[in-house]
Design an enzyme around this catalytic site. Structure first.
Site, PDB file in Angstrom:
ATOM      1  N   ALA A  65      49.839  45.679  49.856  1.00  0.00           N
ATOM      2  CA  ALA A  65      48.275  46.401  49.622  1.00  0.00           C
ATOM      3  C   ALA A  65      47.084  45.728  50.238  1.00  0.00           C
ATOM      4  O   ALA A  65      47.361  44.371  50.055  1.00  0.00           O
ATOM      5  CB  ALA A  65      48.105  46.421  47.691  1.00  0.00           C
ATOM      6  N   GLY A 108      53.255  46.186  49.109  1.00  0.00           N
ATOM      7  CA  GLY A 108      53.197  47.515  49.476  1.00  0.00           C
ATOM      8  C   GLY A 108      53.412  48.463  50.695  1.00  0.00           C
ATOM      9  O   GLY A 108      54.054  48.897  51.090  1.00  0.00           O
ATOM     10  N   GLU A 111      57.558  48.618  50.548  1.00  0.00           N
ATOM     11  CA  GLU A 111      57.372  49.149  49.396  1.00  0.00           C
ATOM     12  C   GLU A 111      57.581  50.903  49.801  1.00  0.00           C
ATOM     13  O   GLU A 111      58.547  51.770  49.503  1.00  0.00           O
ATOM     14  CB  GLU A 111      56.495  49.177  48.185  1.00  0.00           C
ATOM     15  N   GLU A 131      55.026  39.307  46.479  1.00  0.00           N
ATOM     16  CA  GLU A 131      54.123  39.660  45.421  1.00  0.00           C
ATOM     17  C   GLU A 131      53.955  38.270  44.576  1.00  0.00           C
ATOM     18  O   GLU A 131      52.878  37.621  43.743  1.00  0.00           O
ATOM     19  CB  GLU A 131      54.112  40.869  45.018  1.00  0.00           C
TER      20      GLU A 131
HETATM   21  N1  CO8 Z   1      45.645  42.535  52.900  1.00  0.00           N
HETATM   22  C1  CO8 Z   1      43.992  41.779  53.162  1.00  0.00           C
HETATM   23  N2  CO8 Z   1      43.579  41.638  54.216  1.00  0.00           N
HETATM   24  C2  CO8 Z   1      45.055  41.989  54.406  1.00  0.00           C
HETATM   25  C3  CO8 Z   1      45.748  41.335  54.535  1.00  0.00           C
HETATM   26  C4  CO8 Z   1      46.196  42.554  53.092  1.00  0.00           C
HETATM   27  N3  CO8 Z   1      47.391  42.263  52.507  1.00  0.00           N
HETATM   28  N4  CO8 Z   1      47.122  41.286  55.273  1.00  0.00           N
HETATM   29  C5  CO8 Z   1      46.658  40.540  56.148  1.00  0.00           C
HETATM   30  N5  CO8 Z   1      45.067  40.996  55.991  1.00  0.00           N
HETATM   31  C6  CO8 Z   1      43.937  40.589  56.950  1.00  0.00           C
HETATM   32  C7  CO8 Z   1      43.538  39.084  56.998  1.00  0.00           C
HETATM   33  O1  CO8 Z   1      42.863  38.960  55.777  1.00  0.00           O
HETATM   34  C8  CO8 Z   1      43.055  39.077  58.668  1.00  0.00           C
HETATM   35  O2  CO8 Z   1      41.987  39.458  57.957  1.00  0.00           O
HETATM   36  P1  CO8 Z   1      40.600  38.628  59.054  1.00  0.00           P
HETATM   37  O3  CO8 Z   1      40.865  38.610  60.287  1.00  0.00           O
HETATM   38  O4  CO8 Z   1      39.395  39.399  58.120  1.00  0.00           O
HETATM   39  O5  CO8 Z   1      40.612  36.674  58.425  1.00  0.00           O
HETATM   40  C9  CO8 Z   1      44.133  40.067  59.315  1.00  0.00           C
HETATM   41  O6  CO8 Z   1      44.501  41.300  58.146  1.00  0.00           O
HETATM   42  C10 CO8 Z   1      45.051  39.058  60.155  1.00  0.00           C
HETATM   43  O7  CO8 Z   1      45.698  38.746  59.021  1.00  0.00           O
HETATM   44  P2  CO8 Z   1      46.571  36.936  59.506  1.00  0.00           P
HETATM   45  O8  CO8 Z   1      45.170  36.410  60.756  1.00  0.00           O
HETATM   46  O9  CO8 Z   1      46.676  36.301  58.310  1.00  0.00           O
HETATM   47  O10 CO8 Z   1      47.249  37.574  60.505  1.00  0.00           O
HETATM   48  P3  CO8 Z   1      48.924  36.760  60.472  1.00  0.00           P
HETATM   49  O11 CO8 Z   1      49.323  36.503  61.413  1.00  0.00           O
HETATM   50  O12 CO8 Z   1      47.946  33.953  60.289  1.00  0.00           O
HETATM   51  O13 CO8 Z   1      49.694  36.545  59.545  1.00  0.00           O
HETATM   52  C11 CO8 Z   1      50.734  37.667  57.383  1.00  0.00           C
HETATM   53  C12 CO8 Z   1      50.375  37.697  59.221  1.00  0.00           C
HETATM   54  C13 CO8 Z   1      51.949  36.302  57.139  1.00  0.00           C
HETATM   55  C14 CO8 Z   1      51.250  38.954  57.132  1.00  0.00           C
HETATM   56  C15 CO8 Z   1      49.292  37.332  56.813  1.00  0.00           C
HETATM   57  O14 CO8 Z   1      48.334  37.922  56.812  1.00  0.00           O
HETATM   58  C16 CO8 Z   1      50.102  37.899  54.933  1.00  0.00           C
HETATM   59  O15 CO8 Z   1      50.048  36.490  54.748  1.00  0.00           O
HETATM   60  N6  CO8 Z   1      49.528  38.561  54.958  1.00  0.00           N
HETATM   61  C17 CO8 Z   1      49.023  39.071  53.003  1.00  0.00           C
HETATM   62  C18 CO8 Z   1      51.180  39.803  52.882  1.00  0.00           C
HETATM   63  C19 CO8 Z   1      51.023  39.691  51.398  1.00  0.00           C
HETATM   64  O16 CO8 Z   1      50.917  38.930  50.558  1.00  0.00           O
HETATM   65  N7  CO8 Z   1      51.529  41.471  51.087  1.00  0.00           N
HETATM   66  C20 CO8 Z   1      52.037  41.466  49.949  1.00  0.00           C
HETATM   67  C21 CO8 Z   1      50.922  41.419  49.535  1.00  0.00           C
HETATM   68  S1  CO8 Z   1      50.412  42.292  47.210  1.00  0.00           S
HETATM   69  C22 CO8 Z   1      50.806  43.627  47.041  1.00  0.00           C
HETATM   70  O17 CO8 Z   1      51.353  44.580  48.396  1.00  0.00           O
HETATM   71  C23 CO8 Z   1      51.411  44.543  46.185  1.00  0.00           C
HETATM   72  C24 CO8 Z   1      51.847  46.274  46.326  1.00  0.00           C
HETATM   73  C25 CO8 Z   1      51.451  46.732  45.335  1.00  0.00           C
HETATM   74  C26 CO8 Z   1      51.557  49.052  45.381  1.00  0.00           C
HETATM   75  C27 CO8 Z   1      51.452  48.625  47.005  1.00  0.00           C
HETATM   76  C28 CO8 Z   1      52.347  50.382  46.617  1.00  0.00           C
HETATM   77  C29 CO8 Z   1      51.741  50.225  48.096  1.00  0.00           C
END
Ligand code: CO8
Length: 257
Positions: A65, A108, A111, A131
């Site tokens: 998400a 998400g 999921e 999460e």
């Molecule tokens: N939300 C918003 N932006 C994101 C997300 C995210 N989940 N994941 C990546 N991005 C963005 C980054 O902020 C970045 O943006 P910017 O260039 O503007 O800084 C861009 O995407 C590229 O990402 P990275 O530079 O971080 O890329 P890396 O290759 O270094 O890392 C990762 C990739 C490991 C995937 C890293 O981006 C990461 O850890 N992302 C977050 C993963 C995470 O924690 N996901 C869980 C989110 S919580 C959730 O999903 C709750 C679920 C609720 C229900 C949903 C139902 C569908």
């Protein structure tokens, strides 16, 4: 119809939906999920479609998400606004949906893949429920569908540590049905969808319904449900055609497909 966050096309009898928020690794928000629900509903209503493939980019199926959009939410906002309410509409699709997963399927994103009926993964796929690292827990089935798919031991491990699981581990654990080379992912997913779409649609839809029912009811109830559906299919022309074609050693030409 055009979508802000999705690319939608058809390939024969297969609907192909590609998540398209590359700047955020396909992070999910209410626009994505609303559009996804709408497109799956439209495919359900379209007689020319027999199955759907849902995919993301090479780098990310979906990285969860959208954290940046969630970070300022408080309890009252999320409760009164029913945050993520209705995001599970993907699981209500009546026709089969195959998730073709390459790269990250996190939170998400994992999921969302689990709301589909079959997950086909590229060797690059990484699944996880991170999460806990954000101070929350899964909100759309990560503690429930994942546990049913891989069992308590691995689900607890993933949900409590937030670690990622690669495609090999995900296949071994039973989360994904096939792992293929990255360049073969779409070919494999589309071929599986085409195969499904070539069969009798009522039989396909009932098969999906029956398997899903097994996750919700007792064995006795599930078996009764299956038997009713099985009997009901003998009322279709496609059953006559399928069995006649077998006996005549020819390919079946299903009417309802
Ligand atoms: N939300 C918003 N932006 C994101 C997300 C995210 N989940 N994941 C990546 N991005 C963005 C980054 O902020 C970045 O943006 P910017 O260039 O503007 O800084 C861009 O995407 C590229 O990402 P990275 O530079 O971080 O890329 P890396 O290759 O270094 O890392 C990762 C990739 C490991 C995937 C890293 O981006 C990461 O850890 N992302 C977050 C993963 C995470 O924690 N996901 C869980 C989110 S919580 C959730 O999903 C709750 C679920 C609720 C229900 C949903 C139902 C569908």
């Amino acid at each position: 119809m055009s979508y802000e966050t999705l690319l939608v096309e058809t390939r024969g009898r297969v609907g192909l939906v590609t998540l398209n928020r590359p700047q955020a690794l396909n992070a999910l928000n209410s626009t994505v999920m609303r559009e996804l629900a709408a497109v799956l509903k439209a495919f359900d209503a379209d007689k020319e479609i027999g199955a759907v493939v849902l995919t993301g980019s090479e780098k990310a199926f979906a990285a969860g998400a959208d954290i940046k959009e969630m970070q300022t939410l408080d309890f009252v906002d999320s409760y009164l606004g029913d945050f993520i309410g209705g995001w599970d509409q993907v699981a209500a699709a009546r026709k089969p949906v195959i998730a073709a997963v390459s790269g990250y399927a996190l939170g998400g994103g994992c999921e969302l893949a689990m709301m589909c009926d079959i997950i086909i993964a590229s060797e690059t796929a990484k699944f996880g429920q991170p999460e806990i690292t954000l101070g929350v827990i899964p909100g759309m089935g990560g503690s429930q569908r994942l546990t049913r798919a891989v069992g308590k031991a691995k689900a607890m491990d993933l949900v409590l540590t937030g670690r990622m699981m690669d495609a090999t581990e995900a296949e071994r654990a039973g989360l994904v049905s096939r792992v293929v080379a990255p360049e073969k992912l779409m070919e494999e997913a589309l071929a599986a969808a085409e195969k499904i779409a070539s069969f009798s649609l009522p039989a396909v839809m009932m098969a999906k319904e029956a398997v899903n029912r097994s996750l919700e009811v007792t064995l006795a109830e599930g078996l009764r449900f299956e038997r009713r559906l099985f009997h009901s299919l003998f009322a279709t022309q496609d059953q006559k055609e399928g069995m006649a074609a077998f006996a005549a050693k020819r390919k079946a030409e299903f009417k309802h497909r």
